[in-house]
Design a protein around this motif. Structure first.
Motif, PDB file in Angstrom:
ATOM      1  N   GLY A 118      66.059 -77.056 -33.704  1.00 17.01           N
ATOM      2  CA  GLY A 118      64.964 -78.028 -33.681  1.00 17.01           C
ATOM      3  C   GLY A 118      63.707 -77.662 -32.922  1.00 17.01           C
ATOM      4  O   GLY A 118      62.641 -78.209 -33.178  1.00 17.01           O
ATOM      5  N   SER A 119      63.810 -76.707 -31.983  1.00 13.40           N
ATOM      6  CA  SER A 119      62.616 -76.381 -31.199  1.00 13.40           C
ATOM      7  C   SER A 119      61.783 -75.281 -31.858  1.00 13.40           C
ATOM      8  O   SER A 119      60.746 -74.888 -31.334  1.00 13.40           O
ATOM      9  CB  SER A 119      63.007 -75.970 -29.782  1.00 13.40           C
TER      10      SER A 119
ATOM     11  N   THR B 174      67.412 -78.148 -22.074  1.00 15.41           N
ATOM     12  CA  THR B 174      66.012 -77.935 -21.686  1.00 15.41           C
ATOM     13  C   THR B 174      65.082 -78.017 -22.901  1.00 15.41           C
ATOM     14  O   THR B 174      63.895 -78.284 -22.752  1.00 15.41           O
ATOM     15  CB  THR B 174      65.828 -76.546 -21.040  1.00 15.41           C
ATOM     16  N   LYS B 175      65.638 -77.788 -24.107  1.00 14.91           N
ATOM     17  CA  LYS B 175      64.803 -77.820 -25.323  1.00 14.91           C
ATOM     18  C   LYS B 175      64.440 -79.244 -25.743  1.00 14.91           C
ATOM     19  O   LYS B 175      63.556 -79.462 -26.556  1.00 14.91           O
ATOM     20  CB  LYS B 175      65.537 -77.152 -26.495  1.00 14.91           C
ATOM     21  N   LYS B 176      65.176 -80.214 -25.179  1.00 19.45           N
ATOM     22  CA  LYS B 176      64.996 -81.625 -25.563  1.00 19.45           C
ATOM     23  C   LYS B 176      63.545 -82.077 -25.392  1.00 19.45           C
ATOM     24  O   LYS B 176      62.944 -82.653 -26.304  1.00 19.45           O
ATOM     25  CB  LYS B 176      65.901 -82.476 -24.663  1.00 19.45           C
TER      26      LYS B 176
ATOM     27  N   SER C 163      68.067 -87.844 -33.485  1.00 23.79           N
ATOM     28  CA  SER C 163      69.075 -87.570 -32.459  1.00 23.79           C
ATOM     29  C   SER C 163      69.188 -86.067 -32.270  1.00 23.79           C
ATOM     30  O   SER C 163      68.876 -85.290 -33.172  1.00 23.79           O
ATOM     31  CB  SER C 163      70.435 -88.169 -32.842  1.00 23.79           C
ATOM     32  N   LEU C 164      69.595 -85.662 -31.058  1.00 21.72           N
ATOM     33  CA  LEU C 164      69.713 -84.236 -30.750  1.00 21.72           C
ATOM     34  C   LEU C 164      71.163 -83.893 -30.447  1.00 21.72           C
ATOM     35  O   LEU C 164      71.871 -84.681 -29.812  1.00 21.72           O
ATOM     36  CB  LEU C 164      68.813 -83.868 -29.564  1.00 21.72           C
ATOM     37  N   SER C 165      71.570 -82.722 -30.928  1.00 24.99           N
ATOM     38  CA  SER C 165      72.951 -82.301 -30.775  1.00 24.99           C
ATOM     39  C   SER C 165      72.975 -80.892 -30.198  1.00 24.99           C
ATOM     40  O   SER C 165      72.243 -80.017 -30.649  1.00 24.99           O
ATOM     41  CB  SER C 165      73.616 -82.322 -32.153  1.00 24.99           C
ATOM     42  N   LEU C 166      73.821 -80.673 -29.190  1.00 26.31           N
ATOM     43  CA  LEU C 166      73.933 -79.334 -28.586  1.00 26.31           C
ATOM     44  C   LEU C 166      74.873 -78.489 -29.430  1.00 26.31           C
ATOM     45  O   LEU C 166      76.062 -78.797 -29.530  1.00 26.31           O
ATOM     46  CB  LEU C 166      74.494 -79.442 -27.169  1.00 26.31           C
TER      47      LEU C 166
ATOM     48  N   ALA D 241      52.429 -75.477 -26.310  1.00 24.85           N
ATOM     49  CA  ALA D 241      52.174 -74.166 -25.703  1.00 24.85           C
ATOM     50  C   ALA D 241      53.458 -73.338 -25.680  1.00 24.85           C
ATOM     51  O   ALA D 241      53.420 -72.124 -25.548  1.00 24.85           O
ATOM     52  CB  ALA D 241      51.627 -74.351 -24.295  1.00 24.85           C
ATOM     53  N   LYS D 242      54.606 -73.994 -25.825  1.00 25.44           N
ATOM     54  CA  LYS D 242      55.892 -73.270 -25.845  1.00 25.44           C
ATOM     55  C   LYS D 242      56.244 -72.937 -27.291  1.00 25.44           C
ATOM     56  O   LYS D 242      57.359 -73.150 -27.731  1.00 25.44           O
ATOM     57  CB  LYS D 242      56.979 -74.142 -25.220  1.00 25.44           C
TER      58      LYS D 242
END
Length: 343
Positions: A11-12, A38-40, A59-62, A197-198
């Protein structure tokens, strides 16, 4: 009515974030994988910069491509999967397997989890690298029918990893897919607005040109495409019945030299004109430098190579209409200037 859930891996990433943006705008629920917590914040920041204000459908999943952990849970309830994530290429790898193995294993991990959880279709983000490499004396535009020739000399391991992971995906569908559908999107050089910027490093050359870090350019021709159009092509490949079992080259159909890219920037941003390169690097210098600097090997492998591509298939089959390469290149630079990435 419950919204259809789409899982987007990685996702990032630059392409993934634009896909997520468009899916949310179109009313889908999105679950995206990230490798670390940290990517959240980066994901939220980029979506906010892209105009998203409501995160209730996200939603975010590791989950990591190198591990089986959490893929099962990630796929639960999903109708579609867009598999964008790719192991980051190592510049100083010890052997090819270090690049190829994780790419192949990652694709198979995602496909198995999708199949086992009743997903309808997976759209794989492959690459132009799975199409063009190893074809000598080419004189007609590359199409989806072309595959990188793995037996040719000097194929960069990154192109091999892209080719072998896409081949592995098609083979999985054929031999153990059990009805799971697959489509692939193969982008050329991806430009367009960066949202943080990332950002991803695929278009760092624009930043370096604007900052005056590049004095002379190698003789490399490339196709270019806007990330917003790459995202829309993924969604067309996900939803169109005609896309099942097909691969699509994401390209504007234009081919530009690196000097033409610099000229577009010169014209659009006159205040940076003095910093932009005007000289060309002789091929032998690029090839000699690559001998000592591994990070230049991929560049050295494509100097003076034919790079024409066709987007007829995506246009005819899916009605895809990409914006011009010039528009995409200017949008990249403008976003980098706006976000104060360009120093």
């Amino acid at each position: 009515m419950k919204k259809q859930l789409v899982v987007v891996t990685g996702g990032s990433g630059f392409i993934a974030i634009h896909i997520i943006l468009q899916l949310l705008e179109q009313g889908y629920a999105v679950r995206t994988t990230i490798r670390s917590q940290t990517k959240k914040e980066v994901v939220k920041e980029m979506l906010t910069n892209g105009g998203i204000t409501d995160f209730s459908n996200l939603s975010l999943s590791l989950a990591d491509l190198n591990s089986d952990a959490n893929w099962e849970e990630t796929m639960t309830g999903a109708s579609y999967v867009i598999h964008v994530a790719s192991p980051t290429p190592k510049l100083n790898f010890k052997n090819e397997a270090e690049m190829i193995r994780p790419a192949v294993d990652g694709v198979l991990r995602v496909l198995k989890a999708a199949r086992d959880n009743g997903v309808k279709r997976v759209v794989l983000t492959s690459a132009y690298g799975a199409i063009f490499a190893g074809h000598k004396n080419r004189a007609t535009p590359y199409t989806e029918k072309d595959w990188t020739n793995l037996n040719a000399e000097n194929i960069h391991p990154y192109q091999k990893s892209k080719t072998m992971s896409e081949m592995a995906a098609w083979n999985f569908i054929k031999t153990e897919g059990q009805g799971l559908e697959l489509a692939a999107v193969n982008p050329v050089g991806v430009m367009g607005p960066v949202l943080s910027a990332k950002y991803s490093h695929s278009n760092i050359q624009i930043q370096e040109m604007l900052e005056g870090k590049i004095n002379a350019l190698p003789k490399i021709d490339s196709g270019y495409v806007d990330v917003r159009d790459v995202a829309s092509l993924h969604i067309l490949a996900m939803t169109s019945a005609k896309a099942n079992g097909e691969r699509f080259l994401a390209t504007t159909g234009e081919t530009l030299s690196m000097m033409e890219v610099a000229d577009i920037l010169r014209e659009a941003f006159p205040e940076y004109a003095k910093k932009l390169p005007t000289k060309l690097l002789p091929n032998f210098i690029v090839k000699t430098a690559a001998f000592f600097q591994p990070q230049l090997r991929m560049i050295a492998s494509i100097v003076d190579e034919y790079a024409e591509t066709s987007n007829e298939k995506a246009k005819l089959l899916l009605g895809w209409q990409p914006r011009s390469a010039k528009t995409a290149i200017i949008a990249t630079a403008q976003s980098m200037i706006d976000l104060e990435i360009v120093k």
